[in-house]
Design a protein around this motif. Structure first.
Motif, short mmCIF file in Angstrom:
data_model
loop_
_atom_site.label_atom_id
_atom_site.label_comp_id
_atom_site.label_asym_id
_atom_site.label_seq_id
_atom_site.Cartn_x
_atom_site.Cartn_y
_atom_site.Cartn_z
N SER A 121 -10.90 34.31 54.10
CA SER A 121 -11.65 35.71 53.35
C SER A 121 -13.14 35.77 53.53
N ARG A 122 -13.48 34.35 53.84
CA ARG A 122 -14.68 34.78 53.61
C ARG A 122 -15.35 35.62 54.83
N THR A 123 -14.47 34.62 56.30
CA THR A 123 -15.09 35.61 57.83
C THR A 123 -14.01 36.75 57.76
N GLU A 124 -12.97 36.76 56.75
CA GLU A 124 -11.79 38.10 57.37
C GLU A 124 -11.46 37.89 58.20
N GLY A 125 -10.73 36.86 58.60
CA GLY A 125 -10.32 36.84 60.13
C GLY A 125 -11.05 36.65 61.28
N HIS B 165 -18.87 41.48 55.63
CA HIS B 165 -19.28 40.44 54.74
C HIS B 165 -20.41 39.32 55.59
N LEU B 166 -19.93 38.35 56.73
CA LEU B 166 -20.78 37.87 56.81
C LEU B 166 -22.05 39.14 58.16
N PHE B 167 -21.81 40.29 58.55
CA PHE B 167 -22.89 41.08 58.59
C PHE B 167 -23.67 41.25 58.35
N ALA B 168 -23.36 41.82 56.84
CA ALA B 168 -23.66 42.19 56.26
C ALA B 168 -24.75 41.36 54.70
N ASP B 169 -24.63 40.05 55.17
CA ASP B 169 -25.40 39.04 55.00
C ASP B 169 -26.17 38.40 55.66
N LYS C 292 -17.11 21.93 49.74
CA LYS C 292 -18.84 22.30 49.09
C LYS C 292 -19.35 24.05 50.50
N LEU C 293 -19.11 23.28 51.44
CA LEU C 293 -19.72 23.55 52.63
C LEU C 293 -19.00 24.95 52.92
N ILE C 294 -17.56 25.21 52.63
CA ILE C 294 -17.11 26.36 52.92
C ILE C 294 -17.22 27.28 52.11
N GLU C 295 -17.73 26.90 50.32
CA GLU C 295 -18.45 28.00 49.09
C GLU C 295 -19.74 28.78 49.64
N SER C 296 -20.07 27.93 50.73
CA SER C 296 -21.71 27.92 51.07
C SER C 296 -21.84 28.93 52.24
N PHE C 297 -20.47 28.89 52.97
CA PHE C 297 -20.72 29.56 54.21
C PHE C 297 -20.60 31.36 54.82
N THR C 298 -22.13 31.69 54.68
CA THR C 298 -22.15 33.04 54.61
C THR C 298 -22.67 33.93 56.13
N GLY C 299 -23.55 34.47 55.87
CA GLY C 299 -24.18 35.48 56.81
C GLY C 299 -25.41 34.69 57.40
N SER C 300 -25.85 33.58 56.16
CA SER C 300 -27.23 32.88 56.65
C SER C 300 -27.03 31.54 57.42
N ASN C 301 -26.09 31.11 57.29
CA ASN C 301 -25.29 30.35 58.10
C ASN C 301 -26.07 30.38 59.94
N ARG C 302 -26.89 29.33 60.06
CA ARG C 302 -27.42 28.81 60.90
C ARG C 302 -26.89 29.37 61.67
N LEU C 303 -25.43 29.06 62.02
CA LEU C 303 -24.12 29.07 63.78
C LEU C 303 -23.81 30.92 64.06
N GLU D 17 -19.52 52.86 63.68
CA GLU D 17 -17.50 52.63 63.78
C GLU D 17 -17.19 52.76 65.15
N ARG D 18 -18.32 53.49 66.37
CA ARG D 18 -17.64 53.36 67.52
C ARG D 18 -17.82 52.38 68.02
N ALA D 19 -18.80 52.23 68.32
CA ALA D 19 -20.05 50.97 68.82
C ALA D 19 -19.00 49.35 68.06
N ASN D 20 -18.55 49.29 67.08
CA ASN D 20 -17.69 48.72 66.99
C ASN D 20 -18.32 47.45 65.83
N LEU D 21 -19.68 48.16 65.17
CA LEU D 21 -20.58 47.33 65.14
C LEU D 21 -20.86 46.28 63.28
N PHE D 22 -19.26 46.11 63.67
CA PHE D 22 -19.22 44.86 62.41
C PHE D 22 -18.79 45.94 61.09
#
Length: 926
Positions: free
Chosen positions: A230-234, A337-341, A254-265, A317-322
């Motif tokens: 759900s967080r990664t939207e597939g 979601h991750l891009f928005a984060d 716990k790590l999954i709950e905190s996995f957002t766009g601010s995750n370093r990787l 949208e044409r550029a598929n920029l998330f």
């Protein structure tokens, strides 16, 4: 091949050893071979190259095994250097020329024209190449990977020409992060385009599970996989980055709950692969619109201060920029979601001074466009609490009437307390939510603040009044007093203050206008609670039915459920088991349909449902409901709901013989009593049930001590027992049980008629049956079997008409003996037979044997005197032959009597017959 050609760009990527196979996408690609072009267009990290390489490798294997038609594969991996037209064409031609297995050169003449000191016109070069392909009999598939690096319009034009004149045996595949400037609409309309997008490429839940646990070697639970998906939207790259972060970690959840766009990787990937590839204008647009959960051109214009946002959104949208379209017309969009984060994090870091301003502009735009929910959300995010409170005030009544309590409560909690207290309209709602969350004292403070703010407000606003000053009319002030009284009625009801409940409920109905249906119905519900506490079940049900009509008219699903649950309590006390069961079933279905299965009150609903099932002798079903009820009750619920719920659950466990489980529930009630300002009825109820357990455990001394501490009165028409409320009646019935156990039968026979009268006058049918049962047991104990049978017959007649069952069985062997006597006298034969058949066998060692008899419905007839004589001798272990000699009958006659005994007791063996007869009181246990 020219020396400037880099051969590695022409290699088909090898398939990974461990790969999530995607047959549904492979089928789409195979089906598209009949068309000219396949476009695989999605943002970075969606597995485009992996998918296409897996597919073409599969095609090559099929060709080698001759399992399908012959497919020849050409592959070209592009980079920015190919933005030169001549270089692009050189690679394009070389890729086709290198196709294995054709047996002919492709594009040699085209390559010569291209390398000439005076190159021929591009159209001639391409025509020569197409002519070469057209004579090939095998199908040729050319993959252009990473086409998004191509920015040259010349190349786009050349590729358009190639597609338009493509021979039928050639198929072109383009993999790209953004749509190329090709005639895609025309190709799509002519059914010459197969289009795979991010929505197609996203991992399904099963694919995500396969990838995480099989490919990446993790051992995640289904819940963790679902949360991560759900967080990664597939997004495949997102899942892979998450998997890398999780490897070797124990705290995966716990790590999954905190996995957002601010995750370093994730941050590094998106910055490098996406943000750094954008020009300054696009980068600025992305950052400034990051505050929005959804975007439209007009909204973006308002917060950024420009007038071309729709064009920018179209480009993104044409550029598929998330960016993900939210409607068919491409009016609304949102970011992944991750891009928005990531964007929000960079906005707060790089432009912190802009954040508040952007939220305020968004709030103003949403208000102008009548989108009030978002207007309030952004006002709160801007910390413009005065604006937010003003908007909430305007919306509160509508939300309340529609039953959108979660939303309203969430907003109120976001406001500073002093702001809420200064706004009497919303402060009343805040007080209600404090009450429902067990914060009774805080609810009182909120009501006091609302009344003070109302009294100190003016009838009309002035230019000089403070910003937080409220303008309120006299009619509004009266209505607010009515609402405050309705909330207070519930608060004092929780504390068991019956006079106070009645007083505030009447006050509320006096102040509230007729059109304020929901609040008037809330006051009526509190009034019905008072009737219940007073033991007036019929009156309580009548008021609840009227309140329910009003709630149904307003459509407030929360209060409809709440009132139905309370109605079920009243109907259960009146003995309407089937009607109570129907309400529970209907309301549970209602809760599931409206997504309310976790709301406050559902635990109580399940507890009532389970208790009715217990009375109907479905103990397994009852315990199942009780387990689910406990889970919900402990999560949320008012003290009133918790107390009622535990009362029903204790009864379920008591009837099931689980006295330990019942004691655990009583201990939970004790903890609540210590930690909360509970009402006397709550603590008295806890003590009463503890005493009933002591009686069941033959701890008469402990039970008697409870009676001493309660200072019960049984002599004379004292004021104490002139009027029995619900809980006092419960206590005195329990006291009557203690008197019977103590052998104080004269006092019992004097007390029970007064209890019976109170129960009958209050419409408390369940209690009426119980009191009649105790009267029968007391009469039997004093040696008056005829009176015992007369009273028992009354109880049986009333109970049978309503479907009661367990109320008799829970009395144990003394009741079995009475029922057996009733059977011998021909009283309610069918009903009594069913009751007797359900009595458990008392000897533990016979439990396994008796279980084989469960579910039998054969009627039990009274044993004759001779059969009882035979059974008593069987109980002594005497053989049939000796029994025959003692009774002066033949052995065959003994066998006949034995068969009759087995049939009447619904057993198969001597041991079962003796055990069943003893449990029914037919023969003694000595």
């Amino acid at each position: 091949m020219p020396t400037s050609i880099l051969a590695t760009k022409l290699f088909i990527p090898s398939p990974r050893k461990e790969l999530v196979h995607r047959p549904r996408l492979i089928k789409l690609l195979n089906d598209g071979l009949s068309r000219k072009l396949t476009l695989v267009s999605a943002p970075a990290g969606f597995g485009k190259t992996t998918l296409v390489s897996e597919w073409v490798n599969t095609l090559e294997l099929d060709t080698a095994s001759e399992s399908s038609g012959v497919n020849r594969i050409a592959w070209l991996s592009l980079d920015k250097d190919e933005n030169n037209l001549l270089r692009f064409l050189s690679y394009f031609i070389t890729a086709l020329n290198r196709v294995d297995g054709i047996g002919a050169a492709i594009g040699e003449r085209a390559q010569m024209m291209l390398q000439s000191t005076q190159p021929a016109p591009t159209e001639n070069i391409i025509s020569s190449l197409i002519n070469d392909v057209s004579v090939i009999t095998d199908r040729i598939i050319l993959v252009l990977d990473d086409y998004h690096v191509i920015e040259s319009t010349q190349i786009d034009d050349v590729l358009t020409f190639i597609i338009e004149h493509l021979p039928p045996q050639m198929h072109l595949v383009i993999s790209t992060r953004q749509d190329p400037h090709l005639p895609l609409a025309r190709l799509r309309a002519g059914d010459q385009l197969t289009d795979l997008r991010a929505t197609d490429l996203r991992f399904t839940s099963s694919e995500a599970a396969n990838f995480l646990n099989q490919v990446m070697g993790l051992e995640l639970s289904a819940e963790d996989i679902a949360a991560l998906d759900s967080r990664t939207e597939g997004w495949i790259a997102g899942l892979q980055l998450a998997a890398i972060s999780l490897q070797g970690r124990e705290d995966t959840t716990k790590l999954i709950e905190s996995f957002t766009g601010s995750n370093r990787l994730v941050l590094d990937y998106l910055v490098e692969e996406v943000l750094e590839q954008q020009n300054e204008s696009v980068h600025s647009f992305l950052l400034h619109t990051a505050i929005l959960n959804r975007m439209s051109g007009s909204l973006c214009d308002a917060i950024i201060g420009q007038d071309n946002s729709q064009a920018t959104l179209d480009m993104l949208e044409r550029a598929n920029l998330f960016i993900i379209p939210l409607d068919e017309k491409r009016h609304w969009y949102r970011y992944h979601h991750l891009f928005a984060d990531l964007l929000r994090k960079r906005l707060h870091k790089n432009l912190p001074e802009q954040v508040t301003k952007l939220h305020r502009r968004a709030s103003e735009w949403y208000e102008e466009n009548k989108l009030m929910d978002e207007a309030i959300d952004h006002a709160l995010l801007a910390e413009d609490f005065e604006r937010a409170a003003h908007l909430i005030e305007e919306l509160a009544d509508n939300l309340w009437g529609r039953g959108e309590h979660t939303k309203l409560q969430h907003w109120l909690l976001k406001l500073p307390t002093e702001m809420v207290f200064s706004k009497p309209h919303i402060c009343i709602f805040h007080a209600w939510y404090l009450y429902t969350s067990r914060q009774l004292e805080a609810a009182e403070r909120a009501l006091h603040a609302a009344e003070q703010a109302s009294d100190s407000s003016t009838d009309r606003a002035t230019e000089t009044e403070p910003q937080t000053q409220v303008s309120i009319t006299n009619s509004d002030r009266v209505r607010l007093r009515g609402r405050a009284a309705a909330v207070r009625a519930f608060i004092v009801s929780d504390r068991g203050d019956v006079p106070g409940t009645i007083q505030y409920a009447r006050q509320a109905l006096e102040y509230l206008p007729e059109q304020d249906l929901t609040w008037r119905s809330i006051a009526a519900t509190a009034s019905a609670d008072a009737h219940v506490y007073k033991g007036e079940m019929t009156a309580a049900s009548e008021v609840r039915f009227e309140a329910l009509k009003a709630f149904n008219a307003t459509g407030d699903i929360h209060f409809i459920m709440l009132n139905n649950i309370k109605l079920a309590i009243s109907l259960r006390a009146q003995g309407h088991l089937q009607q109570t069961l129907e309400i529970c079933q209907q309301q549970m279905q209602f809760a599931n349909e409206f997504g309310l299965s976790q709301m406050r009150g559902v635990g109580l609903l399940l507890a009532i449902w389970g208790e009715v099932l217990a009375e109907l002798n479905d103990l397994d079903g009852a315990k199942h409901k009780a387990l689910k009820a406990v889970e919900l009750i402990e999560r949320s619920g008012t003290l009133q709901m918790t107390g009622w719920s535990y009362m029903f659950i204790i009864r379920i466990l008591f009837s099931s013989g689980d006295l330990t489980g019942a004691e655990e529930i009583i201990q939970k009630m004790a903890i609540i009593a210590r930690e909360s300002n509970v009402s006397p009825w709550f603590t008295n109820l806890m003590a009463a049930w503890k005493t009933q357990l002591w009686l069941a455990q033959d701890k008469l001394e402990a039970a008697s001590q409870w009676a001493v501490e309660r200072r019960f009165c049984t002599n004379g028409e004292s004021e104490l027992i002139q009027e029995f409320d619900f809980f006092l009646l419960f206590d005195y019935v329990l006291y009557a049980r203690i008197l019977i156990a103590q052998g104080r039968l004269d006092e019992t026979t004097g007390l029970l008629p007064r209890l019976l009268k109170a129960a009958e006058e209050g419409g408390h049918t369940s209690r009426v049956i119980e009191i009649l049962i105790l009267q029968a047991l007391a009469s039997q104990a004093v040696g008056d079997p005829n009176q015992a049978m007369t009273t028992l017959e009354q109880a049986l007649a009333l109970a049978e008409s309503l479907g009661y069952f367990r109320i008799f069985i829970d009395e144990g062997p003394p009741m079995a003996h009475l029922l057996y006597e009733a059977l011998s006298r021909g009283i309610a034969v069918d009903y009594v037979s069913r009751l007797l058949a359900a009595f458990p066998v008392s000897e533990p060692e016979q439990e396994v044997a008796i279980k084989s008899q469960e579910g039998k419905t054969a009627l039990i007839e009274p044993l004759s005197e001779r059969e009882i004589e035979v059974l008593q001798l069987i109980a002594q272990g005497i053989t049939n032959k000796i029994i025959a000699s003692r009774l002066y009958i033949s052995p065959n006659t003994v066998k006949v009597h034995t068969r009759n005994i087995y049939g009447k007791l619904a057993v198969n063996t001597r041991m079962e017959a003796v055990a069943k007869a003893r449990s029914l009181g037919v023969i003694s246990s000595d």
